[in-house]
Design a protein around this motif. Structure first.
Motif: not given
Length: 117
Positions: A7-29
């Protein structure tokens, strides 16, 4: 084909980027980066590296079993009806199927994960 996988702990390929769904978000961004590095059994087993910025979300595992090893950062998990537990770099833990609670990223966290769904 080797049956060993690092497992490469510092991968050099692009990650899948996401944010929490509105029903899962409690605080912050919070935002999430996922570097999936191996998949087996038709997607039932996945491992890789995951990163989250500070924020608070609902964590619901459903039928998924997840092993986590914290590489960097600080998180606090609170199971429904339980008390908060803090994990830091070097800590490992398991969230079993049926886990429901709050995942609070205090400092940007990076972890190795293994999910079995």
């Amino acid at each position: 084909m080797s049956l060993l996988k690092k497992i490469d702990t510092n991968p050099q390929f692009e990650p899948k980027r996401s944010t929490p769904t509105p029903e899962r978000l409690i605080s912050g961004s919070p935002s999430f980066n996922t570097w999936a590095q191996d998949v087996a059994r038709d997607g039932m087993i996945i491992t890789g590296v995951w990163e989250a910025t500070p924020g608070e979300t609902r964590s619901i595992k459903g039928e998924t079993f997840e092993f986590c090893h914290i590489l960097d950062g600080v998180v606090e998990l609170t199971e429904e009806g339980g008390t908060p537990v803090t994990y830091r770099a070097g800590d490992s833990f398991i969230m079993k199927p049926g886990f429901k609670g709050v995942w609070r990223t205090i400092e940007t966290v990076r972890k190795i994960y293994l999910t079995v769904g």
